[in-house]
Design a protein around this motif. Sequence first.
Motif, PDB file in Angstrom:
ATOM      1  N   LEU A   4       9.049  20.930  49.964  1.00 49.76           N
ATOM      2  CA  LEU A   4       8.725  21.193  48.571  1.00 49.76           C
ATOM      3  C   LEU A   4       9.236  20.060  47.681  1.00 49.76           C
ATOM      4  O   LEU A   4       8.541  19.595  46.782  1.00 49.76           O
ATOM      5  CB  LEU A   4       9.351  22.535  48.162  1.00 49.76           C
ATOM      6  N   THR A  21       0.217  16.216  52.289  1.00 44.79           N
ATOM      7  CA  THR A  21       1.650  16.085  52.106  1.00 44.79           C
ATOM      8  C   THR A  21       2.050  14.631  51.905  1.00 44.79           C
ATOM      9  O   THR A  21       2.752  14.289  50.966  1.00 44.79           O
ATOM     10  CB  THR A  21       2.379  16.645  53.337  1.00 44.79           C
ATOM     11  N   PHE A  60      11.407  24.233  54.339  1.00 47.66           N
ATOM     12  CA  PHE A  60      10.511  24.572  53.231  1.00 47.66           C
ATOM     13  C   PHE A  60      10.972  23.868  51.959  1.00 47.66           C
ATOM     14  O   PHE A  60      10.197  23.234  51.251  1.00 47.66           O
ATOM     15  CB  PHE A  60      10.520  26.089  53.038  1.00 47.66           C
ATOM     16  N   GLU A  61      12.259  23.998  51.691  1.00 44.04           N
ATOM     17  CA  GLU A  61      12.794  23.415  50.464  1.00 44.04           C
ATOM     18  C   GLU A  61      12.642  21.892  50.471  1.00 44.04           C
ATOM     19  O   GLU A  61      12.312  21.283  49.463  1.00 44.04           O
ATOM     20  CB  GLU A  61      14.264  23.814  50.316  1.00 44.04           C
ATOM     21  N   GLN A 115       6.994  17.097  48.052  1.00 47.37           N
ATOM     22  CA  GLN A 115       5.734  17.400  47.390  1.00 47.37           C
ATOM     23  C   GLN A 115       5.878  17.238  45.868  1.00 47.37           C
ATOM     24  O   GLN A 115       5.053  16.615  45.214  1.00 47.37           O
ATOM     25  CB  GLN A 115       5.346  18.838  47.746  1.00 47.37           C
ATOM     26  N   VAL A 174       3.988  25.690  50.747  1.00 43.72           N
ATOM     27  CA  VAL A 174       4.708  24.649  50.012  1.00 43.72           C
ATOM     28  C   VAL A 174       3.852  24.164  48.838  1.00 43.72           C
ATOM     29  O   VAL A 174       4.334  24.009  47.713  1.00 43.72           O
ATOM     30  CB  VAL A 174       5.064  23.471  50.951  1.00 43.72           C
TER      31      VAL A 174
END
Length: 694
Positions: free
Chosen positions: A231, A439, A227-228, A234, A661
Motif C-alpha cells: 500500500l 503495481t 499489505f501495508e 502504491q 491494496v
Amino acid sequence: MPTAVPPRPVTALRGVGEALARRLNVLGIHTAQDLLFLLPQRYEDRTRVVPLGELRAGMRVAVEGEVQLTEVAFRGRRQLLSRIADGSGSLTLRFFYFTAQQQQGLARGARIRCFGEVRRGAAGLEIVHPEYRRVAADAAADSEDHLTPIYPATEGVTQGRLRMLVGLALQQLATEELRDWLPAELLRRAELPSLRDALLLVHRPPADCPVDALMSWRHPAQRRLAFEELLAHQLSLRLLRQKIQSEPGWPLPGDDRLKNQLLQALPFKLTAAQRRSLGEIERDLERDKPMLRLVQGDVGCGKTLVAALAAARAVQAGHQVALMAPTELLADQHAQNFQRWFTPLNVPVALLTGRQTGRARAALLEGIREGHAPIVLGTHALFQEGVQFGSLALVIVDEQHRFGVHQRLALREKGSRDGRQPHQLIMTATPIPRTLAMTAYADLDVSVIDELPPGRTPVKTVALSETRREEVVQRIRSACLAGRQAYWVCPLIDESEEMPYQAAEETAQALAQALPELRVGLVHGRMPAPAKERAMRDFNRGLIQLLVATTVIEVGVDVPNASLMVIENAERMGLAQLHQLRGRVGRGTHESSCLLLYRSPMSQLGRERLAVMRDTNDGFEVARRDLELRGPGELLGTRQTGLQQMRVADLMRDADLLPDVQRAAQRLLAQWPSHVQPLISRWVGRSEQYGRVG
Ligand code: ADP
Ligand code: MG
C-alpha cells in the motif's frame, strides 16, 4: 488530524552506542521503531528439545546435554571438540574458532543447551559451531516458549543481539503508542490483524503457531505487513502522479498534417495494435494534463514508429520532443530512423550525446535552448546540467527497463518549464502481467502493442552444445553467403567487467580466421564511440556480414537483414536478456534462427531457461515463465522500480492482495489523506519516495 510522535533514535535504547548504531544503520535501522520493522527471514523451532538418541543428519534442532569431555585436537587444523550426552545418546560439538573462555565454559559436567544443524562427522553425529548457552543443572523444563526468529545478518551484530534489541523495542510497544495508519474498517474488509498484533506475532510467534504458514509467509500477521508495505508503495507512486498532473501540460491540438505525410512515405501500414496505442497517446496529448503513459510491446512490434508519430504531433504544434535511449548505439540508430522519416519533411533531427564537445556542442545546446531543434535524441546526457529546452512538450523514454526511476524523475523536473510539465511516453519491451504492471507502474497509464507487423516468420530456436561449434560456423558461412547477416554474442565468462569484451575480441579474431570469405565486425562497450558507430553502421549497410558483440546489442538494434543469432554461454543468461537478444533477428521476411550454445554441465535453472526459449517466441509467455523461475524482483529489474527493496511483500506471492491494496489506496487518499505520508515514510526508502511533497 493525527500527529506522529517523532521516532526515537536507536541510541535511545539501553546498550546501543554510536558504534552499534552505525552497524544497525546498515540494516536500515535508525530509530527504535525501525527495529520493529526488521522482519525475521525465517524461524527455528527451539521450543522442543530433541533427545540426542533421536538425532539424524540434516536436522536443525535444539538439544541439551552434559559435557563428557572437551579437548583441543589437531585434525588438519586446530579445533575444539566437546562431547555431550543426555542418557539417550551423545553428540560432538566442533569449533574451529574458540576462546580459552569458551573452552573453560565447556568443562566436563557443564550442562548446555545448543542449537544447530546435525551432520555426520568422522566419529558419529556432530554440530559445527552450534549456538549454545550453559543452563542450570535442574533447568530441564526451561525451554523457549516461542519460535526463534532469525533476522537478516549484518557484520558485527549477532542474532542474539538483534533478538535482544527487538525485544526492547517490543517492550516499548507495550507502553507507547505505535500508530496504526490502516483504519479498522479497511483491516476488517481485508481480514487482517492490527499492526500491533501483527508485529508481536512475527517477532514472538507462540510455540503452537503454524511454522509452515510462517515459513511460507502466509500467516495473516505477515500478510498484514505485506499489505501495508504494498500500500505504501502504491500510494507513493500515486502521489507522484498527482504531483506531476497538478501542473498543466501542453495541450497539442489534433492537427495530423505532419503525421499523415510521415505515414504516406512509409512502405507499410500500421498494425491495428500500433494504431490503437497511437490513438490512446493522441487522446492524452490533446488534453492539458501531462500524459503519463507506458507503451508495452514485445521486441520488434514497432514501438519506435509509434513514438515518431507521437513526436510528429508535438512538432506540428511548434514544440520540441526529446527521446532518450539507454545506450549510444540505440540513440544513434534512432537518430538514423528519425532522420530517414523526418528530414524529407523538413524537420531537422538532432543527436546529442556525451561525446560532443566544444563549439559543435555549444551550437547544438543553443539550438535546443532557442527551440530551433524540434526533435532531439540522445542518451541520458539529454537531461544533464546545461541542457535546456525552449519548449519541450513531449519526452519519450525508450527501453524504460534500462533506466532507473531516478533518471525518470530527473527528467520530469528537467522538463518542467513555465509551470508546465511535458507529456511523457515511456516504452518498454518487458512484458509483465497486469497486476504487476498496476503495481510497478502505478503512476502510469498503459498501452499494449500485442501484435507484430505482418510477414514476420517466427524465429526458430535451438540449443546446441558448444562442442558443435564447427557446425555453427558452417551455418554462419552458408547464411552469409546466401546474402543474410549474423550476430555472434559472446559469453559472459564471469561477473568481471573486463572479460566480456576480451572474449569478444578473441572470438572475433577466431571467427575471422575460420571464415576468411566473410567480413567480420566487432562491437563492445569498451570500444571508442566512433568505432562502435562505424561497426554498427557498416553492419546496417551490409558491409559487415558477421557482427561479433557483447550484450551491448541487447536492446533496440534493428537490422532486418540479419537472420542468424548465435549466443554463447546462453545457459548463463537470464530469460529476459535472451529474449531481447533473440529479438534482433526475425525482423525481416527471411526465415531466422537463434542458436543457443551451452556448456555442460548445465544447472537446472539453465536447462529450464533454454527450454522456455525453445518452446516460445512470445514475450509475454517468456515473461510469465521467467516470473515463475525467478520471481518479480529480477524480472522488473531492481533499478527501475525500487520494488526489490521491499521488506516483507513479494509481488508474486502476495499477488492476491493487490486488488485490495488498490482499493485501499483509493480510499485512503479520499478519506484519510493525513495517513498517507506517514505510511510512505514508514515503508518506502527515502530515495524511493517519489511522491514526497516538498
Ligand atoms: P521495437 O518495438 O522492438 O522497438 P522497432 O520499433 O525497432 O521495434 O521495429 C522493428 C521493425 O519493424 C523496424 O524495422 C520497423 O521499421 C518495422 N515496423 C514497424 N512497424 C511496422 C509495420 N506496421 N509494418 C511493418 N514493419 C514495421
Ligand atoms: Mg525499440
